[in-house]
Design a protein around this motif. Structure first.
Motif, PDB file in Angstrom:
ATOM      1  N   SER A 184      -6.316  15.556  -4.178  1.00  0.00           N
ATOM      2  CA  SER A 184      -5.127  15.318  -5.000  1.00  0.00           C
ATOM      3  C   SER A 184      -4.335  14.179  -4.393  1.00  0.00           C
ATOM      4  CB  SER A 184      -4.273  16.586  -5.107  1.00  0.00           C
ATOM      5  OG  SER A 184      -3.822  16.956  -3.827  1.00  0.00           O
ATOM      6  N   GLY A 185      -3.355  13.715  -5.147  1.00  0.00           N
ATOM      7  CA  GLY A 185      -2.536  12.606  -4.686  1.00  0.00           C
ATOM      8  C   GLY A 185      -2.988  11.283  -5.276  1.00  0.00           C
ATOM      9  N   ASN A 186      -2.263  10.231  -4.912  1.00  0.00           N
ATOM     10  CA  ASN A 186      -2.544   8.903  -5.466  1.00  0.00           C
ATOM     11  C   ASN A 186      -2.439   7.819  -4.407  1.00  0.00           C
ATOM     12  OD1 ASN A 186      -1.359  10.529  -7.931  1.00  0.00           O
ATOM     13  ND2 ASN A 186      -2.563   8.831  -8.761  1.00  0.00           N
ATOM     14  N   ILE A 187      -3.229   6.772  -4.628  1.00  0.00           N
ATOM     15  CA  ILE A 187      -3.136   5.589  -3.769  1.00  0.00           C
ATOM     16  C   ILE A 187      -2.864   4.380  -4.665  1.00  0.00           C
ATOM     17  CG2 ILE A 187      -4.348   4.103  -2.121  1.00  0.00           C
ATOM     18  CD1 ILE A 187      -6.045   6.498  -1.321  1.00  0.00           C
ATOM     19  N   TYR A 188      -1.789   3.673  -4.324  1.00  0.00           N
ATOM     20  CA  TYR A 188      -1.439   2.453  -5.054  1.00  0.00           C
ATOM     21  C   TYR A 188      -1.602   1.268  -4.123  1.00  0.00           C
ATOM     22  CZ  TYR A 188       0.765   5.893  -8.072  1.00  0.00           C
ATOM     23  OH  TYR A 188       0.988   6.979  -8.870  1.00  0.00           O
ATOM     24  N   PHE A 189      -2.209   0.205  -4.669  1.00  0.00           N
ATOM     25  CA  PHE A 189      -2.372  -1.013  -3.880  1.00  0.00           C
ATOM     26  C   PHE A 189      -2.015  -2.202  -4.755  1.00  0.00           C
ATOM     27  CE2 PHE A 189      -5.113  -4.542  -2.334  1.00  0.00           C
ATOM     28  CZ  PHE A 189      -4.485  -4.724  -1.111  1.00  0.00           C
ATOM     29  N   LEU A 213       0.856  -1.188   0.000  1.00  0.00           N
ATOM     30  CA  LEU A 213       0.000   0.000   0.000  1.00  0.00           C
ATOM     31  C   LEU A 213       0.888   1.233   0.000  1.00  0.00           C
ATOM     32  CD1 LEU A 213      -2.967   1.113   0.301  1.00  0.00           C
ATOM     33  CD2 LEU A 213      -2.435   1.346   2.736  1.00  0.00           C
ATOM     34  N   ASP A 214       0.620   2.135  -0.911  1.00  0.00           N
ATOM     35  CA  ASP A 214       1.488   3.302  -1.059  1.00  0.00           C
ATOM     36  C   ASP A 214       0.637   4.551  -1.302  1.00  0.00           C
ATOM     37  OD1 ASP A 214       3.911   4.532  -1.115  1.00  0.00           O
ATOM     38  OD2 ASP A 214       4.396   4.001  -3.195  1.00  0.00           O
ATOM     39  N   LEU A 215       0.634   5.438  -0.316  1.00  0.00           N
ATOM     40  CA  LEU A 215      -0.095   6.702  -0.449  1.00  0.00           C
ATOM     41  C   LEU A 215       0.907   7.787  -0.799  1.00  0.00           C
ATOM     42  CD1 LEU A 215      -2.093   4.940   1.174  1.00  0.00           C
ATOM     43  CD2 LEU A 215      -2.736   6.962   2.463  1.00  0.00           C
ATOM     44  N   VAL A 216       0.621   8.545  -1.853  1.00  0.00           N
ATOM     45  CA  VAL A 216       1.545   9.581  -2.302  1.00  0.00           C
ATOM     46  C   VAL A 216       0.818  10.921  -2.343  1.00  0.00           C
ATOM     47  CG1 VAL A 216       3.105  10.280  -4.161  1.00  0.00           C
ATOM     48  CG2 VAL A 216       2.725   7.844  -3.723  1.00  0.00           C
ATOM     49  N   ILE A 269      -8.487   5.408   2.044  1.00  0.00           N
ATOM     50  CA  ILE A 269      -7.841   4.208   1.487  1.00  0.00           C
ATOM     51  C   ILE A 269      -8.881   3.244   0.928  1.00  0.00           C
ATOM     52  CG2 ILE A 269      -6.415   2.183   2.020  1.00  0.00           C
ATOM     53  CD1 ILE A 269      -5.048   3.907   4.230  1.00  0.00           C
ATOM     54  N   ILE A 270     -10.029   3.128   1.590  1.00  0.00           N
ATOM     55  CA  ILE A 270     -11.068   2.202   1.106  1.00  0.00           C
ATOM     56  C   ILE A 270     -12.004   2.888   0.099  1.00  0.00           C
ATOM     57  CG2 ILE A 270     -12.604   2.514   3.122  1.00  0.00           C
ATOM     58  CD1 ILE A 270     -12.012  -0.791   1.267  1.00  0.00           C
ATOM     59  N   GLY A 271     -11.848   4.207  -0.076  1.00  0.00           N
ATOM     60  CA  GLY A 271     -12.608   4.882  -1.130  1.00  0.00           C
ATOM     61  C   GLY A 271     -13.905   5.516  -0.676  1.00  0.00           C
ATOM     62  N   ALA A 316      -1.263  -1.489  -8.347  1.00  0.00           N
ATOM     63  CA  ALA A 316      -2.247  -0.840  -9.218  1.00  0.00           C
ATOM     64  C   ALA A 316      -2.616   0.523  -8.630  1.00  0.00           C
ATOM     65  CB  ALA A 316      -3.498  -1.714  -9.329  1.00  0.00           C
ATOM     66  N   ASP A 317      -2.881   1.480  -9.503  1.00  0.00           N
ATOM     67  CA  ASP A 317      -3.345   2.791  -9.051  1.00  0.00           C
ATOM     68  C   ASP A 317      -4.846   2.693  -8.773  1.00  0.00           C
ATOM     69  OD1 ASP A 317      -4.149   5.379  -8.685  1.00  0.00           O
ATOM     70  OD2 ASP A 317      -2.937   6.196 -10.313  1.00  0.00           O
ATOM     71  N   ILE A 318      -5.232   2.766  -7.502  1.00  0.00           N
ATOM     72  CA  ILE A 318      -6.650   2.619  -7.146  1.00  0.00           C
ATOM     73  C   ILE A 318      -7.274   3.958  -6.762  1.00  0.00           C
ATOM     74  CG2 ILE A 318      -6.427   0.207  -6.391  1.00  0.00           C
ATOM     75  CD1 ILE A 318      -6.595   1.389  -3.450  1.00  0.00           C
ATOM     76  N   THR A 319      -6.581   5.052  -7.056  1.00  0.00           N
ATOM     77  CA  THR A 319      -7.021   6.382  -6.615  1.00  0.00           C
ATOM     78  C   THR A 319      -8.488   6.632  -6.923  1.00  0.00           C
ATOM     79  OG1 THR A 319      -4.783   7.135  -7.091  1.00  0.00           O
ATOM     80  CG2 THR A 319      -6.453   8.844  -6.718  1.00  0.00           C
ATOM     81  N   LYS A 320      -8.922   6.204  -8.099  1.00  0.00           N
ATOM     82  CA  LYS A 320     -10.291   6.522  -8.517  1.00  0.00           C
ATOM     83  C   LYS A 320     -11.220   5.310  -8.471  1.00  0.00           C
ATOM     84  CE  LYS A 320      -9.668  10.765 -10.987  1.00  0.00           C
ATOM     85  NZ  LYS A 320      -8.260  11.096 -10.764  1.00  0.00           N
ATOM     86  N   ALA A 321     -10.723   4.190  -7.987  1.00  0.00           N
ATOM     87  CA  ALA A 321     -11.555   2.977  -7.963  1.00  0.00           C
ATOM     88  C   ALA A 321     -12.656   3.106  -6.904  1.00  0.00           C
ATOM     89  CB  ALA A 321     -10.687   1.757  -7.654  1.00  0.00           C
TER      90      ALA A 321
END
Ligand SMILES: Nc1ncnc2c1ncn2[C@@H]1O[C@H](COP(=O)(O)OP(=O)(O)OP(=O)(O)O)[C@@H](O)[C@H]1O
Ligand SMILES: [Mg+2]
Length: 237
Positions: A61-66, A8-11, A53-55, A69-74
């Motif tokens: 702004s920013g991105n979440i990778y899990f 899990l990577d929050l940027v 993180i769970i949406g 995969a980039d799940i920022t908009k999932a």
């Protein structure tokens, strides 16, 4: 060779409610198999971070990778299917459904059709087997917390996000929950992020800590190096 990210990577995650910003440029990485704790005073944004993180909270702004995969908009249900389980503060089990039906709700998060409850669930939480037909709302607070964790496990997660699992729970059950979470981590290799106010619980369970203040991560490191001076400064203990 491609660089692999932590599980899990929050940027630079920034998020809030309506026009009110709550999280500011949060960077947070948690490696596969690790247990991390997220500490901080009331209202600093810990729950908002888990919800992001769970949406349940969109990022500004920013991105979440899990899992690379980039799940920022999932949407939330896709994140659940990818292996993120969220156990909210206050547990949110359904009080008028039986323990068994509450457990079965965990299947829906995985997108699979309901089948039998895996034996390992009762191995981790033997108490549940004794109370399958009881209404969830009649369980004690500690038992409801165990039910909520068990329900989260039903979708076979890679990571579990836990929001204050020991809040308002008697010490003997707190110890049981600590032992069970450690077993789930070791025996199933499931990564865990736990928000906690009980410092000793967090210290014993987690290898890594993050401290939040006013919506930002201000300190992080290994829990065996978590100095009392930091606790005094940021947690008023
Ligand atoms: N639904 C909401 N709408 C508007 N503001 C909110 C909402 N939920 C939380 N907030 C605000 O966002 C900030 C962070 O709240 P959050 O619940 O994330 O903090 P927390 O660290 O989890 O606190 P606690 O330790 O009390 O659980 C607070 O100022 C809070 O008032
Ligand atoms: Mg909270």
């Amino acid at each position: 060779m491609a660089v692999t990210r932590p599980l899990l990577d929050l940027v630079n995650v920034t998020a809030g409610y309506g026009q009110t910003p709550v999280l500011f440029d949060v960077d947070m990485s948690v490696a596969e198999g690790e247990i991390a704790c997220l500490l901080g005073r009331n209202g600093v944004g810990k729950t908002t971070l888990l919800r992001s993180i769970i949406g349940l909270n969109a990022l500004t702004s920013g991105n979440i990778y899990f899992n690379d995969a980039d799940i920022t908009k999932a949407p939330t249900y896709k994140r659940a299917r990818k292996g993120i389980a969220y156990i909210p503060q206050g547990r949110e089990i359904i009080p008028y459904l039986t323990v068994l039906d509450n457990l079965k709700m965990g299947f829906s998060a995985s997108g699979k059709k309901a089948k039998r409850i895996p034996a390992e669930i009762y191995d981790f939480f033997p108490m549940l087997k004794e109370h399958l037909q009881r209404q969830g709302g009649l369980l004690s607070g500690g038992q409801q917390q165990q039910l909520a964790i068990a329900r989260g496990l039903m979708c076979n997660p890679k990571i579990i996000l836990l929001d204050e699992p020991t809040e308002g729970i008697q010490p003997s059950i707190v110890q049981e929950i600590e032992d069970t979470l450690r077993r789930i981590n070791i025996e199933k290799g499931i990564t865990i992020i736990v928000v906690e106010q009980k410092i000793e619980f967090a210290r014993k369970l987690a290898q890594q800590f993050f401290i939040m203040e006013k919506g930002a991560i201000v300190e992080k490191g290994k829990t065996d190096k978590l100095a009392d001076s930091l606790l005094h400064r940021y947690l008023a203990v």
